[in-house]
Design an enzyme around this catalytic site. Structure first.
Site, mmCIF file in Angstrom:
data_model
loop_
_atom_site.group_PDB
_atom_site.id
_atom_site.type_symbol
_atom_site.label_atom_id
_atom_site.label_comp_id
_atom_site.label_asym_id
_atom_site.label_seq_id
_atom_site.Cartn_x
_atom_site.Cartn_y
_atom_site.Cartn_z
ATOM 1 N N HIS A 76 -13.832 -68.503 -5.830
ATOM 2 C CA HIS A 76 -13.284 -67.170 -6.073
ATOM 3 C C HIS A 76 -14.327 -66.155 -6.531
ATOM 4 O O HIS A 76 -14.002 -64.990 -6.724
ATOM 5 C CB HIS A 76 -12.158 -67.270 -7.104
ATOM 6 N N CYS A 78 -9.621 -56.119 -28.346
ATOM 7 C CA CYS A 78 -8.529 -56.489 -27.445
ATOM 8 C C CYS A 78 -7.653 -55.268 -27.174
ATOM 9 O O CYS A 78 -7.223 -54.580 -28.096
ATOM 10 C CB CYS A 78 -7.693 -57.611 -28.064
ATOM 11 N N CYS A 113 -12.675 -58.597 -18.551
ATOM 12 C CA CYS A 113 -12.367 -58.747 -17.128
ATOM 13 C C CYS A 113 -13.550 -58.245 -16.307
ATOM 14 O O CYS A 113 -14.152 -57.213 -16.611
ATOM 15 C CB CYS A 113 -11.098 -57.972 -16.789
ATOM 16 N N CYS A 142 -7.823 -61.019 -25.749
ATOM 17 C CA CYS A 142 -7.998 -62.258 -26.511
ATOM 18 C C CYS A 142 -7.722 -63.461 -25.611
ATOM 19 O O CYS A 142 -6.728 -63.492 -24.891
ATOM 20 C CB CYS A 142 -7.026 -62.310 -27.691
ATOM 21 N N HIS A 202 -3.974 -62.908 -24.176
ATOM 22 C CA HIS A 202 -3.819 -61.544 -23.668
ATOM 23 C C HIS A 202 -4.631 -61.332 -22.400
ATOM 24 O O HIS A 202 -4.212 -60.591 -21.500
ATOM 25 C CB HIS A 202 -4.244 -60.547 -24.756
ATOM 26 N N CYS A 210 -12.649 -68.602 -14.614
ATOM 27 C CA CYS A 210 -11.829 -68.299 -13.436
ATOM 28 C C CYS A 210 -10.381 -68.658 -13.764
ATOM 29 O O CYS A 210 -10.089 -69.801 -14.128
ATOM 30 C CB CYS A 210 -12.299 -69.079 -12.221
ATOM 31 N N CYS A 222 -8.965 -71.257 -10.952
ATOM 32 C CA CYS A 222 -9.439 -72.629 -11.178
ATOM 33 C C CYS A 222 -9.077 -73.121 -12.574
ATOM 34 O O CYS A 222 -9.109 -74.317 -12.844
ATOM 35 C CB CYS A 222 -10.952 -72.712 -10.997
ATOM 36 N N CYS A 251 -0.503 -111.125 -26.634
ATOM 37 C CA CYS A 251 -0.454 -110.150 -25.535
ATOM 38 C C CYS A 251 0.033 -108.796 -26.048
ATOM 39 O O CYS A 251 -0.323 -107.753 -25.491
ATOM 40 C CB CYS A 251 0.431 -110.646 -24.406
ATOM 41 N N HIS A 291 6.579 -111.248 -22.315
ATOM 42 C CA HIS A 291 5.133 -111.104 -22.102
ATOM 43 C C HIS A 291 4.830 -109.635 -21.819
ATOM 44 O O HIS A 291 5.572 -108.952 -21.111
ATOM 45 C CB HIS A 291 4.675 -111.973 -20.926
#
Length: 547
Positions: free
Chosen positions: A35, A73, A86, A94, A99, A122, A125, A209, A501
């Site tokens: 991307h 923010c 961005c 934040c 946010h 990203c 992703c 076991c 078992h």
């Protein structure tokens, strides 16, 4: 600054088009994030350099002042909480309070940069990404900022980070001497999809076991494995009496590469010493052993402050970090509707089963064909989601169990509802109450289907207000994976209560499963795992949030 604002605004159209073409969560390929190409248009290199200069590294006093004033923010006005910027428009948000996630989801902007460390995230992703060109620009601008700060601070040296407060953020790069050593020592252990390291059988020492199956599950718990293999435990007890020291040695044995079965006699001796109710060669319950083992490990661990972990409600030891969650209990008065809330820590969740194979507490009015958590809710089948819904449904306490309401100041009938306030990393340990404690003492024959991936969102306390007429309206949100888990171990019980078992299915790699039957380990398919009668299920969080 004005030029970068305009340039960043233009790139929004390219990234938006790319996002709209695919509306599913992408998995990052070995080639890297696909991307970033939406950002690499026009003068993207110059734009990225300006972003690093003005918003991230801030080498000069002027840029630091600008960053302090402008980097807040845009939603809550905070300076901290892992602020991200961005890359497609001028927006700061934040990361901790999500946010920046909301902005990415609403605007379809793929990428954002961490304003403290410079890493690029990203949102498709859902991970921090590596791009060779972008990483080179980040390193160059970081070095420039360090040089500028060095001219302002005479005591500045290479170990001081770009914030100028003495924090060390420099990346490691091999020296000529280290490169020479690597060339002369090419034989290094490489983990592949076919690698069997970590797989080792355990000798049964006489009806042990129940212990072997839990040891296999714990040694394949990812964060617990990382803790012990990195030699994090610092013991102040006698090493021959510390269960954490023995577990550390056990992890070393499992991941040493030896293939012969291990004999856990020291572990058994310590269990008998610290959990005397499990001493002896009688068959014990695996779930009971698990809780006892976690309790002893918790008591023998130390938290990050170096204090003994004596208080289970306020502990930061590795056991509590991984296994402890918060269970919320809401008791509602039926007269004044006042709610009394308590939150208690838990290590496991005990789920009830119906006495027959008939479905109970269905997810939808129809019952047939409905799907949640990847489970096919067929007629006559009971699913793990059914059991969880039964566990978190409101329960009327009745007239024989009245409580004194703080609002009415008198004893009133009430309802009680359990939900998850805080989910642990291993939200595992779903203990099905397979054993019937009636006079007949028999196993409940009900089969419960369980998924490879589990979404716990419908059972969270925060989801209660989203329920409509007793039915949770699940929304598809590819950006929200906080409560999603993956199955990594299943403990099974075969036989009767007196002569049963235990065996374990463990996940070695993705989609690579093995069956551990004491000293014998065999390859298993996903179908074998999902068709088994799971007694204990271990789920691990898919995404971890670090503070």
């Amino acid at each position: 600054i004005q030029r970068i604002i305009c340039s960043r605004t233009r790139t929004v159209h390219v990234s938006s088009i790319k996002i709209r073409k695919t509306n599913v969560v992408s998995v990052m390929s070995p080639a890297g994030c696909p991307h970033v190409n939406g950002f690499k248009v026009d003068n993207w290199k110059q734009n990225l350099r300006v972003i690093y200069q003005c918003f991230v590294w801030s080498g000069s006093a002027e840029t630091r002042k600008r960053k302090a004033k402008s980097c807040i923010c845009h939603m809550c006005g905070a300076h901290l909480n892992r602020l991200h910027s961005c890359l497609s428009c001028v927006f700061f948000g934040c990361f901790t309070k999500k946010h920046i996630h909301e902005h990415a989801k609403n605007k379809r902007h793929n990428l954002a940069v961490d304003l403290l460390y410079g890493g690029i995230y990203c949102f498709v992703c859902q991970d921090y990404i590596y791009d060779k060109d972008m990483e080179q620009i980040a390193k160059e601008e970081q070095r420039k900022a360090w040089k500028l700060q060095g001219s302002f601070f005479p005591l500045f040296n290479a170990s001081v980070g770009p914030s100028g407060v003495g924090e060390k953020y420099s990346t490691w790069e091999p020296t000529k001497r280290e490169l020479e050593l690597l060339r002369h020592n090419p034989k290094r252990r490489k983990i592949t999809t076919n690698c069997t390291i970590g797989l080792r059988g355990l000798i049964n020492l006489g009806n042990t076991c129940f212990m072997n199956c839990i040891v296999q599950a714990l040694t394949h718990t990812p964060l617990l494995r990382d803790f012990f293999l990195s030699d994090r435990h610092k013991c102040e007890m006698q090493s021959n009496s510390c269960l954490v020291c023995e577990m550390s040695q056990l992890f070393q044995e499992f991941y040493s590469g030896h293939r012969s079965p291990h004999i856990p006699f020291r572990l058994l001796h310590l269990v008998w010493t610290h959990a005397r109710h499990l001493a002896g060669y009688e068959q014990q319950d695996a779930h009971e052993f698990l809780i006892a083992a976690l309790d002893v490990l918790h008591r023998h661990c130390k938290d990050d402050n170096g204090k003994k972990a004596n208080n289970p409600n306020n502990c930061n030891c590795i056991i509590d970090q991984i296994f402890t969650g918060g269970l919320q209990s809401d008791v509602t008065c039926q007269v004044c509707h006042g709610v009394s809330t308590t939150i208690d820590p838990f290590w496991d969740i005990s789920l009830d089963l119906p006495g027959s194979s008939t479905p109970f507490w269905p997810l939808s009015p129809g019952g047939d064909g409905s799907t949640l958590n990847g489970e096919s809710h067929l007629s006559g089948a009971t699913t793990l989601t059914d059991c969880l819904r039964r566990f978190t449904r409101p329960e009327h306490l009745g007239s024989s169990a009245k409580i004194k309401c703080s609002g009415c100041h008198s004893y009133q009938e009430s309802t009680k509802q359990l939900t998850m306030k805080k989910l642990p990393i291993v939200a595992s340990l779903f203990h099905f109450k397979l054993m019937s404690y009636s006079k007949l003492r028999r196993k409940i024959p009900t089969y419960v289907s369980f998924p490879l991936e589990l979404d716990m969102t419908p059972f969270m306390a925060s989801s209660k207000e989203s329920r409509m007429n007793g039915q949770y309206q699940q929304s598809v949100d590819v950006f929200n994976n906080d409560n999603k888990y993956s199955l990594f171990a299943v403990v099974n019980h075969q036989g009767t209560l007196e002569s049963g078992h235990y065996t374990t299915f463990i996940r070695q790699h993705k989609d690579q499963w093995f069956k551990c039957d004491d000293a014998v380990i065999t390859k298993a398919s996903i179908k074998d795992v999902l068709d088994s009668e799971g007694y204990l299920l271990f789920y691990h969080k898919q995404f971890l949030e670090y503070e």
